[in-house]
Write a protein that holds these residues in place. Structure first.
Motif, PDB file in Angstrom:
ATOM      1  N   THR A  94       1.019  -0.773   0.232  1.00 39.20           N
ATOM      2  CA  THR A  94       0.103   0.024   0.421  1.00 39.20           C
ATOM      3  C   THR A  94       1.191   1.463  -0.009  1.00 39.20           C
ATOM      4  O   THR A  94       0.630   2.088  -0.850  1.00 39.20           O
ATOM      5  N   ALA A  95       1.760   1.326   0.700  1.00 38.78           N
ATOM      6  CA  ALA A  95       2.583   2.069   0.972  1.00 38.78           C
ATOM      7  C   ALA A  95       3.292   2.546  -0.320  1.00 38.78           C
ATOM      8  O   ALA A  95       3.453   3.675  -0.580  1.00 38.78           O
ATOM      9  N   ASP A  96       4.121   1.945  -1.149  1.00 46.28           N
ATOM     10  CA  ASP A  96       4.319   1.782  -2.212  1.00 46.28           C
ATOM     11  C   ASP A  96       3.086   2.348  -3.593  1.00 46.28           C
ATOM     12  O   ASP A  96       3.507   3.449  -4.110  1.00 46.28           O
ATOM     13  N   ILE A  97       2.077   1.907  -3.370  1.00 44.56           N
ATOM     14  CA  ILE A  97       0.982   2.282  -4.307  1.00 44.56           C
ATOM     15  C   ILE A  97       0.844   3.603  -4.376  1.00 44.56           C
ATOM     16  O   ILE A  97       0.857   4.708  -5.033  1.00 44.56           O
ATOM     17  N   VAL A  98       1.096   4.354  -3.366  1.00 49.83           N
ATOM     18  CA  VAL A  98       0.269   5.053  -2.650  1.00 49.83           C
ATOM     19  C   VAL A  98       1.493   6.660  -2.795  1.00 49.83           C
ATOM     20  O   VAL A  98       0.615   7.729  -3.669  1.00 49.83           O
ATOM     21  N   PHE A 102      -8.177   2.142  -7.896  1.00 47.29           N
ATOM     22  CA  PHE A 102      -7.264   1.808  -7.022  1.00 47.29           C
ATOM     23  C   PHE A 102      -7.974   0.526  -5.641  1.00 47.29           C
ATOM     24  O   PHE A 102      -9.076   1.644  -4.643  1.00 47.29           O
ATOM     25  N   PHE A 103      -7.859  -0.852  -5.746  1.00 45.26           N
ATOM     26  CA  PHE A 103      -8.404  -1.635  -5.276  1.00 45.26           C
ATOM     27  C   PHE A 103      -7.512  -2.282  -4.341  1.00 45.26           C
ATOM     28  O   PHE A 103      -6.701  -2.921  -4.065  1.00 45.26           O
ATOM     29  N   GLY A 104      -7.641  -2.006  -2.657  1.00 48.56           N
ATOM     30  CA  GLY A 104      -7.554  -2.543  -1.518  1.00 48.56           C
ATOM     31  C   GLY A 104      -6.408  -1.612  -0.592  1.00 48.56           C
ATOM     32  O   GLY A 104      -7.181   0.216  -1.261  1.00 48.56           O
ATOM     33  N   GLY A 105      -6.056  -2.037   0.133  1.00 42.24           N
ATOM     34  CA  GLY A 105      -5.168  -0.300   0.633  1.00 42.24           C
ATOM     35  C   GLY A 105      -4.746  -0.096   1.578  1.00 42.24           C
ATOM     36  O   GLY A 105      -4.351   0.714   2.644  1.00 42.24           O
ATOM     37  N   GLY A 106      -6.627  -0.464   2.465  1.00 40.74           N
ATOM     38  CA  GLY A 106      -7.317   0.538   3.883  1.00 40.74           C
ATOM     39  C   GLY A 106      -7.497   1.938   3.248  1.00 40.74           C
ATOM     40  O   GLY A 106      -7.632   2.824   2.354  1.00 40.74           O
ATOM     41  N   THR A 107      -8.760   2.191   4.844  1.00 42.35           N
ATOM     42  CA  THR A 107      -9.455   3.515   4.471  1.00 42.35           C
ATOM     43  C   THR A 107      -8.943   4.753   4.730  1.00 42.35           C
ATOM     44  O   THR A 107      -8.737   5.538   4.519  1.00 42.35           O
ATOM     45  N   PHE A 108      -8.007   4.687   5.058  1.00 46.27           N
ATOM     46  CA  PHE A 108      -7.048   5.531   5.953  1.00 46.27           C
ATOM     47  C   PHE A 108      -6.158   6.453   4.616  1.00 46.27           C
ATOM     48  O   PHE A 108      -6.511   7.353   4.201  1.00 46.27           O
ATOM     49  N   SER A 143       3.392  -2.148   5.922  1.00 49.88           N
ATOM     50  CA  SER A 143       2.573  -2.656   6.100  1.00 49.88           C
ATOM     51  C   SER A 143       1.057  -1.943   6.641  1.00 49.88           C
ATOM     52  O   SER A 143       0.787  -1.887   7.533  1.00 49.88           O
ATOM     53  N   GLY A 144      -0.152  -1.154   6.054  1.00 54.24           N
ATOM     54  CA  GLY A 144      -1.227  -0.502   6.579  1.00 54.24           C
ATOM     55  C   GLY A 144      -1.984  -0.975   7.651  1.00 54.24           C
ATOM     56  O   GLY A 144      -2.288  -0.638   8.848  1.00 54.24           O
ATOM     57  N   SER A 145      -1.718  -2.006   6.983  1.00 53.33           N
ATOM     58  CA  SER A 145      -2.520  -3.297   7.467  1.00 53.33           C
ATOM     59  C   SER A 145      -2.228  -3.792   9.391  1.00 53.33           C
ATOM     60  O   SER A 145      -3.268  -3.376  10.268  1.00 53.33           O
ATOM     61  N   ILE A 146      -1.058  -3.734   9.133  1.00 56.63           N
ATOM     62  CA  ILE A 146      -0.371  -4.128  10.230  1.00 56.63           C
ATOM     63  C   ILE A 146      -0.456  -2.537  11.967  1.00 56.63           C
ATOM     64  O   ILE A 146      -0.375  -2.325  12.388  1.00 56.63           O
ATOM     65  N   ASN A 147      -0.239  -1.399  10.724  1.00 49.30           N
ATOM     66  CA  ASN A 147      -0.135   0.081  11.382  1.00 49.30           C
ATOM     67  C   ASN A 147      -1.614   0.469  11.732  1.00 49.30           C
ATOM     68  O   ASN A 147      -1.597   0.731  12.523  1.00 49.30           O
ATOM     69  N   LYS A 148      -2.365   0.006  11.226  1.00 46.85           N
ATOM     70  CA  LYS A 148      -3.690   0.307  12.049  1.00 46.85           C
ATOM     71  C   LYS A 148      -3.849  -1.258  12.729  1.00 46.85           C
ATOM     72  O   LYS A 148      -5.037  -0.361  14.209  1.00 46.85           O
ATOM     73  N   ILE A 179       2.998   7.386  13.490  1.00 47.28           N
ATOM     74  CA  ILE A 179       2.376   5.885  14.547  1.00 47.28           C
ATOM     75  C   ILE A 179       3.490   5.199  13.831  1.00 47.28           C
ATOM     76  O   ILE A 179       4.681   4.364  14.125  1.00 47.28           O
ATOM     77  N   ARG A 180       3.395   4.959  12.664  1.00 45.11           N
ATOM     78  CA  ARG A 180       4.314   3.873  11.676  1.00 45.11           C
ATOM     79  C   ARG A 180       5.295   4.126  11.511  1.00 45.11           C
ATOM     80  O   ARG A 180       6.405   3.185  12.038  1.00 45.11           O
TER      81      ARG A 180
END
Length: 531
Positions: free
Chosen positions: A79-83, A148-154, A246-251, A441-442
């Motif tokens: 996700t971070a790379d895609i952003v 953009f499919f996936g990656g979290g709402t943040f 990982s955005g999920s782990i940061n969540k 946080i991350r």
């Protein structure tokens, strides 16, 4: 001799080419009237999800539009790379737009055109930054990607605020899908979809604890709350993941901090004290870690294999790993168990969004419509081979639509007893507490814990060897020394903003790491001195 060499080379070439020849080919749809439609989708999702949703969409599209369609998947990384990719591409695209339309371009405009704090104004007497923001939001600037499919709402919410994402139009097409009993706007304090259509949750995730029952037999009762994993008995046994990867782990880390803040307030203390409680708890989890992974999925694999006794997990990774372990052992052994932590966990949506300037807009909207339709939602939880289910992979991810958890659907679901809307317990996410600091946080965990993990773990081990936290209060105070207290969080998040020079951000991150190392070394010395 020459013939022997030639024969050997021929055999070698055959061995290299044989796997390529036997590799499963992606489906090539039959052409109808010479037409094959395309949608370009960027995603961090795994190949199993791509496989099932491409085939499902092809069936849906043919049935509804009588045309063939292919998905052009783009996966530059997590996700971070895609952003970063989307940010860079829109900056380059809007710069071309400005040059082609004789509009000014400079570093201030590069920052302002996507800055949510810049009020768009297209009038002649407005500033260049305000006019640039207005021009971008009125434009159809494209980066050649539709969805953009996936990656979290943040991150998807951030894209929507910047103007990278536009209204997908699904609320207008299917208002019945957005009734509270089908898809609520919010749940446990978390946004499920954007009322303005900037993103739509398509599946859900909760965050909890996974453990290996065989490993836990030697350690006592299994963990049921986050704080259990901070017990020194878990030293060198936990698996954690890098939140900057990982955005999920940061969540998951954010949820831990949120719970600590909520507990502090409930007990008459301040949110600021709860923030530090959460940071200190995460320090102990890293102190007990054996493996620091770059992906959330690897955590559950390490636990299932027995390389780690326990770890933080996203529900679908743990459930999928449990299914794989059951298949391997033919149902004879449980290698991984997932438990939502006591006190509940937030339920987060994994969304999809339509990007500005989508080159295949109509097909992209049809893809988003499919993901939210009954046919698309079934693919997340139905078992392979069930009517309307996936062809090859049971994905074991909870669908977003609540009407999928009742009636006819439950007979075909892989985890019919698991409902994330119920798993949240009484947990209520408070976005004002930590939402603005998700990026902070991350970085804080990476710089003050992972980049200084050797010193952190040495100090934590010394504290345990000295008799535990109660025996060496000075060492514990040094170990828990705040690098960024809650009162300084807003300023620290601002210093990490991409609007600041990269050199300054790197310097700040290094400063946090070096200060942490100094504190951990002092804590170790104090513990070894019995203080």
């Amino acid at each position: 001799m020459k013939y022997r060499i030639a024969a050997a080379l021929g055999i070698l070439c055959l061995l290299i080419l044989l796997p390529v020849a036997l590799r499963e080919k992606p489906p090539v749809p039959e052409v109808v009237d010479g037409q094959v439609d395309t949608v370009v989708v960027i995603t961090p999702h795994a190949e199993s999800i791509k496989y099932e949703f491409e085939r499902g969409f092809q069936r849906y599209y043919m049935k509804k539009y009588h045309r063939n369609v292919v998905i052009d998947w783009r996966s530059p990384g997590g996700t971070a790379d895609i952003v970063r990719h989307i940010n860079d591409r829109y900056e380059a695209a809007f710069r071309r737009y400005c040059e082609e339309n004789s509009l000014p371009w400079n570093d201030k405009i590069a920052a302002a055109f996507r800055d949510v704090h810049v009020v768009p104004d297209s009038s002649a007497d407005a500033s260049d930054e305000a006019r640039a923001r207005a021009a971008f939001l009125a434009s159809d600037v494209s980066i050649g990607i539709d969805v953009f499919f996936g990656g979290g709402t943040f991150d998807q919410a951030a894209n929507a605020r910047k103007g990278y994402a536009v209204d997908g139009g699904i609320q207008k097409l299917h208002p019945e899908w957005f009734a509270p009993e089908v898809m609520p706007t919010r749940w446990s304090g978390e946004d499920i979809y954007d009322p303005n259509g900037g993103y739509y949750g398509v599946c859900l995730a909760t965050f909890g604890i996974c453990y290996n029952p065989d490993r836990l037999r030697e350690m006592g009762a299994p963990p049921v709350r986050w704080r259990d994993l901070a017990d020194p008995k878990y030293f060198n046994t936990l698996a954690v993941a890098d939140p900057t990867k990982s955005g999920s782990i940061n969540k998951c880390f954010e949820v831990i901090i949120q719970q600590c803040m909520a507990d502090a307030v409930k007990n008459g203390r301040t949110p600021a004290e709860g923030w530090q409680d959460g940071i200190n708890l995460i320090r102990r989890l890293v102190g007990n870690s054996r493996i620091i992974s770059e992906s959330a999925g690897k955590v559950t694999r390490e636990v299932a294999s027995g390389n780690a006794a326990a770890g933080m997990a996203i529900d679908f990774y743990a459930l999928s790993e449990a299914q794989f372990a059951e298949f391997q052992t033919r149902g004879q052994a449980q290698r991984i168990i997932y438990v939502p932590p006591e006190g509940g966990s937030s339920v987060s949506a994994d969304p999809v969004q339509l990007l500005r300037g989508a080159p295949n807009k109509q097909v992209a909207q049809a893809f988003i419509e499919f993901l939210l339709s009954e046919e698309g939602q079934q693919l997340w939880q139905y078992r392979v081979g069930t009517p309307g289910g996936p062809e090859k992979y049971t994905l074991r991810r909870p669908p977003v639509r609540r009407d999928l958890y009742i009636g006819k659907h439950t007979a075909f679901m892989a985890d019919a007893d698991y409902n994330p809307y119920r798993a949240t317990g009484n947990f209520q996410y408070n976005g004002k507490w930590t939402g603005p600091y998700f990026g902070l946080i991350r970085v804080l965990i990476r710089t003050t814990m992972l980049d200084s993990a050797d010193e952190l773990q040495a100090a934590w081990q010394a504290i345990a060897a000295a008799g535990g936290e109660a025996a060496v209060p000075e060492a514990v105070a040094e170990f828990d020394r705040a690098i960024v207290p809650y009162s300084e969080a807003r300023a620290a998040a601002g210093r990490l903003s991409s609007k600041n020079p990269a050199g300054e951000i790197i310097k700040l991150r290094r400063e946090w790491t070096m200060r942490s190392i100094e504190h951990y070394r002092k804590a170790r010395a104090l513990a070894e001195a019995g203080r």
